[in-house]
Write a protein that holds these residues in place. Structure first.
Motif, PDB file in Angstrom:
ATOM      1  N   GLU A 120       1.524 -31.364   6.932  1.00 57.14           N
ATOM      2  CA  GLU A 120       1.719 -31.523   5.490  1.00 57.14           C
ATOM      3  C   GLU A 120       0.545 -30.946   4.704  1.00 57.14           C
ATOM      4  OE1 GLU A 120       3.577 -32.364   1.975  1.00 57.14           O
ATOM      5  OE2 GLU A 120       4.436 -32.410   3.988  1.00 57.14           O
ATOM      6  N   LEU A 121      -0.669 -31.134   5.190  1.00 57.97           N
ATOM      7  CA  LEU A 121      -1.858 -30.604   4.523  1.00 57.97           C
ATOM      8  C   LEU A 121      -1.805 -29.080   4.452  1.00 57.97           C
ATOM      9  CD1 LEU A 121      -4.627 -31.428   3.304  1.00 57.97           C
ATOM     10  CD2 LEU A 121      -5.582 -31.156   5.600  1.00 57.97           C
ATOM     11  N   VAL A 122      -1.418 -28.454   5.548  1.00 57.45           N
ATOM     12  CA  VAL A 122      -1.315 -26.993   5.599  1.00 57.45           C
ATOM     13  C   VAL A 122      -0.234 -26.499   4.639  1.00 57.45           C
ATOM     14  CG1 VAL A 122      -0.643 -25.084   7.113  1.00 57.45           C
ATOM     15  CG2 VAL A 122      -2.267 -26.795   7.924  1.00 57.45           C
ATOM     16  N   LYS A 123       0.888 -27.234   4.541  1.00 57.89           N
ATOM     17  CA  LYS A 123       1.958 -26.865   3.609  1.00 57.89           C
ATOM     18  C   LYS A 123       1.489 -26.941   2.164  1.00 57.89           C
ATOM     19  CE  LYS A 123       5.843 -28.771   6.030  1.00 57.89           C
ATOM     20  NZ  LYS A 123       6.912 -29.762   5.945  1.00 57.89           N
ATOM     21  N   ARG A 124       0.718 -27.971   1.837  1.00 61.90           N
ATOM     22  CA  ARG A 124       0.255 -28.172   0.465  1.00 61.90           C
ATOM     23  C   ARG A 124      -0.794 -27.153   0.028  1.00 61.90           C
ATOM     24  NH1 ARG A 124      -0.309 -34.711  -0.379  1.00 61.90           N
ATOM     25  NH2 ARG A 124       1.804 -35.205   0.308  1.00 61.90           N
ATOM     26  N   PHE A 125      -1.520 -26.603   0.987  1.00 62.63           N
ATOM     27  CA  PHE A 125      -2.603 -25.660   0.684  1.00 62.63           C
ATOM     28  C   PHE A 125      -2.430 -24.382   1.514  1.00 62.63           C
ATOM     29  CE2 PHE A 125      -4.098 -29.826  -0.460  1.00 62.63           C
ATOM     30  CZ  PHE A 125      -4.684 -29.617  -1.702  1.00 62.63           C
ATOM     31  N   PRO A 126      -1.357 -23.611   1.254  1.00 61.48           N
ATOM     32  CA  PRO A 126      -1.061 -22.446   2.097  1.00 61.48           C
ATOM     33  C   PRO A 126      -2.070 -21.307   1.960  1.00 61.48           C
ATOM     34  CG  PRO A 126       0.411 -22.503   0.209  1.00 61.48           C
ATOM     35  CD  PRO A 126      -0.372 -23.796   0.191  1.00 61.48           C
ATOM     36  N   ARG A 127      -2.877 -21.315   0.910  1.00 61.43           N
ATOM     37  CA  ARG A 127      -3.854 -20.227   0.739  1.00 61.43           C
ATOM     38  C   ARG A 127      -5.167 -20.518   1.468  1.00 61.43           C
ATOM     39  NH1 ARG A 127      -3.873 -19.323  -5.480  1.00 61.43           N
ATOM     40  NH2 ARG A 127      -5.450 -17.814  -4.913  1.00 61.43           N
ATOM     41  N   LEU A 128      -5.328 -21.737   1.961  1.00 61.68           N
ATOM     42  CA  LEU A 128      -6.509 -22.073   2.759  1.00 61.68           C
ATOM     43  C   LEU A 128      -6.212 -21.835   4.228  1.00 61.68           C
ATOM     44  CD1 LEU A 128      -7.561 -25.446   1.073  1.00 61.68           C
ATOM     45  CD2 LEU A 128      -8.804 -23.287   0.993  1.00 61.68           C
ATOM     46  N   LYS A 129      -7.244 -21.556   5.003  1.00 56.73           N
ATOM     47  CA  LYS A 129      -7.113 -21.453   6.452  1.00 56.73           C
ATOM     48  C   LYS A 129      -7.766 -22.696   7.051  1.00 56.73           C
ATOM     49  CE  LYS A 129      -8.175 -18.851  10.569  1.00 56.73           C
ATOM     50  NZ  LYS A 129      -8.963 -17.800  11.175  1.00 56.73           N
ATOM     51  N   PHE A 130      -7.034 -23.380   7.913  1.00 52.70           N
ATOM     52  CA  PHE A 130      -7.508 -24.590   8.565  1.00 52.70           C
ATOM     53  C   PHE A 130      -7.661 -24.340  10.060  1.00 52.70           C
ATOM     54  CE2 PHE A 130      -5.221 -26.016   4.847  1.00 52.70           C
ATOM     55  CZ  PHE A 130      -5.952 -27.088   4.360  1.00 52.70           C
ATOM     56  N   ASN A 131      -8.724 -24.853  10.635  1.00 58.51           N
ATOM     57  CA  ASN A 131      -8.894 -24.893  12.086  1.00 58.51           C
ATOM     58  C   ASN A 131      -9.057 -26.354  12.464  1.00 58.51           C
ATOM     59  OD1 ASN A 131      -9.003 -22.023  12.917  1.00 58.51           O
ATOM     60  ND2 ASN A 131     -10.682 -22.002  11.460  1.00 58.51           N
ATOM     61  N   PHE A 132      -8.188 -26.822  13.356  1.00 55.67           N
ATOM     62  CA  PHE A 132      -8.183 -28.220  13.771  1.00 55.67           C
ATOM     63  C   PHE A 132      -8.585 -28.321  15.241  1.00 55.67           C
ATOM     64  CE2 PHE A 132      -4.751 -27.740  10.631  1.00 55.67           C
ATOM     65  CZ  PHE A 132      -5.112 -28.693   9.690  1.00 55.67           C
ATOM     66  N   ALA A 133      -9.401 -29.293  15.556  1.00 55.13           N
ATOM     67  CA  ALA A 133      -9.712 -29.618  16.948  1.00 55.13           C
ATOM     68  C   ALA A 133      -9.790 -31.137  17.040  1.00 55.13           C
ATOM     69  CB  ALA A 133     -11.025 -28.996  17.386  1.00 55.13           C
ATOM     70  N   SER A 134      -9.051 -31.697  17.975  1.00 57.14           N
ATOM     71  CA  SER A 134      -9.054 -33.142  18.173  1.00 57.14           C
ATOM     72  C   SER A 134      -9.258 -33.408  19.653  1.00 57.14           C
ATOM     73  CB  SER A 134      -7.733 -33.758  17.717  1.00 57.14           C
ATOM     74  OG  SER A 134      -7.501 -33.497  16.351  1.00 57.14           O
ATOM     75  N   ILE A 135     -10.151 -34.314  19.957  1.00 55.31           N
ATOM     76  CA  ILE A 135     -10.424 -34.663  21.349  1.00 55.31           C
ATOM     77  C   ILE A 135     -10.391 -36.169  21.490  1.00 55.31           C
ATOM     78  CG2 ILE A 135     -12.929 -34.632  21.053  1.00 55.31           C
ATOM     79  CD1 ILE A 135     -13.032 -33.493  23.966  1.00 55.31           C
ATOM     80  N   SER A 136      -9.752 -36.629  22.569  1.00 60.65           N
ATOM     81  CA  SER A 136      -9.659 -38.068  22.799  1.00 60.65           C
ATOM     82  C   SER A 136     -10.764 -38.515  23.734  1.00 60.65           C
ATOM     83  CB  SER A 136      -8.291 -38.434  23.374  1.00 60.65           C
ATOM     84  OG  SER A 136      -8.210 -38.079  24.731  1.00 60.65           O
ATOM     85  N   MET A 137     -11.244 -39.698  23.473  1.00 63.02           N
ATOM     86  CA  MET A 137     -12.227 -40.336  24.335  1.00 63.02           C
ATOM     87  C   MET A 137     -11.581 -41.598  24.889  1.00 63.02           C
ATOM     88  SD  MET A 137     -14.734 -38.424  24.082  1.00 63.02           S
ATOM     89  CE  MET A 137     -15.759 -37.396  23.085  1.00 63.02           C
ATOM     90  N   PRO A 138     -11.605 -41.886  26.143  1.00 63.70           N
ATOM     91  CA  PRO A 138     -12.368 -41.259  27.215  1.00 63.70           C
ATOM     92  C   PRO A 138     -11.567 -40.254  28.032  1.00 63.70           C
ATOM     93  CG  PRO A 138     -11.554 -43.344  27.984  1.00 63.70           C
ATOM     94  CD  PRO A 138     -11.052 -43.174  26.564  1.00 63.70           C
ATOM     95  N   ASN A 139     -10.312 -39.985  27.668  1.00 61.58           N
ATOM     96  CA  ASN A 139      -9.450 -39.149  28.513  1.00 61.58           C
ATOM     97  C   ASN A 139      -9.639 -37.649  28.331  1.00 61.58           C
ATOM     98  OD1 ASN A 139      -8.258 -41.359  29.739  1.00 61.58           O
ATOM     99  ND2 ASN A 139      -6.829 -41.611  28.046  1.00 61.58           N
TER     100      ASN A 139
END
Length: 150
Positions: free
Chosen positions: A110-129
């Motif tokens: 939804e965030l990317v849809k609302r701001f299509p002129r911005l470029k987003f890079n996402f990284a998510s890491i779970s702890m402890p897995n």
């Protein structure tokens, strides 16, 4: 117990575009809050991008609340807004925030849809897995680069 997820987002765009994002989905911290949280100026209000309906938020039925969160956010909130933010050398906005269980992928979409002129890079890491999600949001679309969750 659900995994603790650290979500890191880098946003690239013009200063005006990034300011529009900050106004729409971040809360600027007060001077008192800044004294207790170095290198932080804003809280990312990710839960407001896909807001929980009032009848769910005020419910005493924890299963109803958790089911709504999983269906609409794919994760649980940590119970408090905690964001670490800074600006990169090239003017990018960098921010990190925690979730429980998984990254809030529907929120990213939804965030990317609302701001299509911005470029987003996402990284998510779970702890402890140490499961990992990496994605890019560009032109209003979220693209998965790597997804160890699926």
């Amino acid at each position: 117990m659900a995994d603790y997820i650290l979500n890191h987002v880098i946003v690239d765009g013009t200063r005006k575009q990034i300011d529009n994002l900050l106004v729409a989905h971040f809360r600027k911290l007060s001077g008192e809050e800044l004294r207790h949280r170095p290198f932080t100026h804003y809280d990312f209000l990710w839960q407001d991008i896909i807001p929980m309906p009032e009848e769910v938020a005020t419910s005493r039925d924890e299963d109803k609340i958790r089911n709504w969160q999983l269906y609409n956010w794919s994760c649980f909130g940590t119970g408090k807004e905690v964001t670490e933010t800074n600006f990169g050398n090239r003017g990018t906005l960098n921010f990190r925030f925690p979730t429980l269980g998984a990254e809030p992928r529907p929120v990213y979409t939804e965030l990317v849809k609302r701001f299509p002129r911005l470029k987003f890079n996402f990284a998510s890491i779970s702890m402890p897995n140490f499961c990992l999600f990496i994605g890019t949001g560009i032109d209003g679309k979220l693209l998965y680069v790597d997804d160890d969750y699926d």
